[in-house]
Motif scaffolding. Sequence first.
Motif, PDB file in Angstrom:
ATOM      1  N   ILE A   1       0.806  -1.330  -0.190  1.00 53.28           N
ATOM      2  CA  ILE A   1      -0.089   0.024  -0.004  1.00 53.28           C
ATOM      3  C   ILE A   1       1.014   1.160  -0.109  1.00 53.28           C
ATOM      4  O   ILE A   1       1.263   1.953   1.091  1.00 53.28           O
ATOM      5  CB  ILE A   1      -1.035   0.002   1.230  1.00 53.28           C
ATOM      6  N   VAL A   2       1.409   1.561  -1.073  1.00 54.19           N
ATOM      7  CA  VAL A   2       2.068   3.045  -1.434  1.00 54.19           C
ATOM      8  C   VAL A   2       1.384   3.475  -2.516  1.00 54.19           C
ATOM      9  O   VAL A   2       1.081   2.960  -3.728  1.00 54.19           O
ATOM     10  CB  VAL A   2       3.613   2.569  -1.772  1.00 54.19           C
ATOM     11  N   LEU A   3       1.025   4.851  -2.371  1.00 53.91           N
ATOM     12  CA  LEU A   3       0.124   5.213  -3.461  1.00 53.91           C
ATOM     13  C   LEU A   3       1.114   6.059  -4.307  1.00 53.91           C
ATOM     14  O   LEU A   3       1.970   7.007  -3.948  1.00 53.91           O
ATOM     15  CB  LEU A   3      -0.866   6.409  -2.569  1.00 53.91           C
ATOM     16  N   HIS A   4       1.101   5.974  -5.501  1.00 52.13           N
ATOM     17  CA  HIS A   4       1.959   6.648  -6.588  1.00 52.13           C
ATOM     18  C   HIS A   4       0.896   7.615  -7.418  1.00 52.13           C
ATOM     19  O   HIS A   4       0.655   7.429  -8.596  1.00 52.13           O
ATOM     20  CB  HIS A   4       2.572   5.496  -7.557  1.00 52.13           C
ATOM     21  N   PHE A   5       0.991   8.712  -6.909  1.00 51.82           N
ATOM     22  CA  PHE A   5      -0.106   9.666  -7.572  1.00 51.82           C
ATOM     23  C   PHE A   5       0.513  10.131  -9.046  1.00 51.82           C
ATOM     24  O   PHE A   5       0.076  10.542  -9.943  1.00 51.82           O
ATOM     25  CB  PHE A   5      -0.301  10.950  -6.751  1.00 51.82           C
ATOM     26  N   ASP A   6       2.022  10.172  -8.966  1.00 51.59           N
ATOM     27  CA  ASP A   6       2.731  10.363 -10.319  1.00 51.59           C
ATOM     28  C   ASP A   6       2.135   9.543 -11.376  1.00 51.59           C
ATOM     29  O   ASP A   6       2.103   9.924 -12.583  1.00 51.59           O
ATOM     30  CB  ASP A   6       4.178  10.649 -10.240  1.00 51.59           C
TER      31      ASP A   6
ATOM     32  N   PHE B   1      -1.024   7.859 -16.063  1.00 54.36           N
ATOM     33  CA  PHE B   1      -1.776   7.089 -16.865  1.00 54.36           C
ATOM     34  C   PHE B   1      -3.105   7.847 -17.312  1.00 54.36           C
ATOM     35  O   PHE B   1      -3.441   7.639 -18.447  1.00 54.36           O
ATOM     36  CB  PHE B   1      -2.189   5.975 -15.936  1.00 54.36           C
ATOM     37  N   LEU B   2      -3.624   8.681 -16.498  1.00 51.83           N
ATOM     38  CA  LEU B   2      -4.707   9.385 -16.695  1.00 51.83           C
ATOM     39  C   LEU B   2      -4.622  10.570 -17.828  1.00 51.83           C
ATOM     40  O   LEU B   2      -5.491  10.472 -18.638  1.00 51.83           O
ATOM     41  CB  LEU B   2      -5.531  10.077 -15.683  1.00 51.83           C
ATOM     42  N   GLY B   3      -3.556  10.872 -18.071  1.00 53.51           N
ATOM     43  CA  GLY B   3      -3.136  12.019 -18.924  1.00 53.51           C
ATOM     44  C   GLY B   3      -2.897  11.333 -20.361  1.00 53.51           C
ATOM     45  O   GLY B   3      -3.410  11.664 -21.267  1.00 53.51           O
ATOM     46  N   SER B   4      -2.412  10.223 -20.281  1.00 57.98           N
ATOM     47  CA  SER B   4      -2.365   9.374 -21.310  1.00 57.98           C
ATOM     48  C   SER B   4      -3.666   8.931 -22.127  1.00 57.98           C
ATOM     49  O   SER B   4      -3.625   8.338 -23.534  1.00 57.98           O
ATOM     50  CB  SER B   4      -1.572   7.958 -21.148  1.00 57.98           C
TER      51      SER B   4
ATOM     52  N   ARG C   1       1.830   1.011 -11.090  1.00 54.22           N
ATOM     53  CA  ARG C   1       1.759   1.500 -12.518  1.00 54.22           C
ATOM     54  C   ARG C   1       0.891   0.881 -13.273  1.00 54.22           C
ATOM     55  O   ARG C   1       0.357  -0.205 -13.103  1.00 54.22           O
ATOM     56  CB  ARG C   1       3.273   1.130 -12.984  1.00 54.22           C
ATOM     57  N   ALA C   2       0.767   1.581 -14.635  1.00 56.51           N
ATOM     58  CA  ALA C   2      -0.186   1.107 -15.357  1.00 56.51           C
ATOM     59  C   ALA C   2       0.187   1.642 -16.792  1.00 56.51           C
ATOM     60  O   ALA C   2       0.159   2.624 -16.884  1.00 56.51           O
ATOM     61  CB  ALA C   2      -1.675   1.237 -15.231  1.00 56.51           C
ATOM     62  N   ASN C   3       0.469   0.892 -17.761  1.00 54.03           N
ATOM     63  CA  ASN C   3       0.625   1.360 -19.194  1.00 54.03           C
ATOM     64  C   ASN C   3      -0.531   1.927 -19.897  1.00 54.03           C
ATOM     65  O   ASN C   3      -1.746   1.533 -19.400  1.00 54.03           O
ATOM     66  CB  ASN C   3       1.104   0.162 -19.954  1.00 54.03           C
TER      67      ASN C   3
END
Length: 490
Positions: free
Chosen positions: A242-247, A252-255, A308-310
């Motif tokens: 449980i580590v949040l990676h807002f970057d 991902f959302l921007g992509s 992460r997510a591509n």
Amino acid sequence: MVSTPNSPQSGFFWKPLLITALALLAVRIGVLLLTPLTLQGDEAQYWTWSRDIDFGYYSKPPLIAWAIGFSTWLFGNAEWAVRLPSCLFQIATGLVLAMLGRRLFDDRTGLWAGIVWMTLPAVAFSSLLMSTDALLLTFWALALLQWDRLVKGGGWADVLVLAIAFGLGLNAKYAMSYFLLCAALHLVISREARRGLLTNALKPIVGFVLGGTMILPNVWWNAAHGWATVGHTADNANYQGIVLHFDKFGEFLGSQFGVFGPILFAAFILCLPWTRQRIAALTAERKFLIAFSVPILLLVCGLSLMSRANANWAATAFPAATLLTVHVLMSRPVWIKASVALHVAVALLLYGAVVMPDASVRLLGRDPFKAIPDWTDVAREVEAAAQASGTSVLLLDDRMITASLSYALRDRPLILRAWNHDAKIDHHYEMAWLYRPQDDGDRVLLVTPHGVDAIVDAFDQATVLPPITLHGRAGRDRTLELRLLEGAKQ
């Protein structure tokens, strides 16, 4: 009212749709034929899989290898033939979505949904690359069409088509399993869907079960190979607690604005209902499309936040999202036309750069393909070094270089073998092409971009050979170290 194929409006639907599809297909095949860009990394790896048809491979189910194998059997092993299935399947997805849009709404919505899909930025780009998503999305769209038919009283023929679509989708990519989650949510939020299946519930169950049996050969293959694909898929998630990676979430959302287009993705977000009351007030058609798009986006957004997510991991959300967004924008068609025009303009720039990469450097002042090397030249140098050294066995320890060289050297009498630095199997070549001195001999040519000490220590003798420069475009160069290794220690 939905027109039938023989109605006066049917020509309005089919003629412009097929003209658009054929025009885009012709342009994209032309680009595939003219581009000087060779197969790279994953594409070359998929090609190597297609040389050995099986029920599974290290990182993916088998359908992509089967598709490439069939295409290259027909047309040969040129780059365009390897990539051709992707181009064809993306057009097919647009045609299926057009039929679904026509069924859900009307001819005009279906027509624009098909055109929008075929011109989406991600579709325009991925039509030039061989990937699993191109295959998956066609079967996902077909399964959507069949699911809609079944919840509205479809027959056993629809069950069979659903089974085939679901099964082939699973063999393209395991993400097809998201369909079950979306179907369940559709039944939860749609009274109309529940009512439609009240006396018809057995049919979709039979369809999914039959389709699921089509992945059993791949399950058997995985069991026989230490669950290689399952393990790779889990590694891709890269869950670290449980580590949040807002970057990563923001990336991902921007992509997705690039994948779906800025106008369409903004319109899609704005048209979503964010309260239970608004969801309840939606039409049956909108509930259907939301159920098959929003859960996937939310799931992958959560994954991006946790690890992460591509950009392509949410690809299965966009067939339904396309239909929903086009339907909402039909009252303001200028936005649909503006989005299509923008996407076509971007695609033309991309295709021009793909066909004439050197000209793009002069026009843009930069090279959009600066990291892509020409493997033909590298292969020629590697072959010359092997001939001078009197060996036909190449030893490699980098997956992408192994894949790219395997394709570039496809007509050469050289044997490629993989070196495994540890006991863990990390990619296809360590599993299928592992170097074994007793089978491959103890005299090999090592080609590596990494350090050589660990490999050299496993041999009695090492002769340093001149390195090869791997020329990336725009000065992005790497060095491939070469060593003639003799006397492999058992």
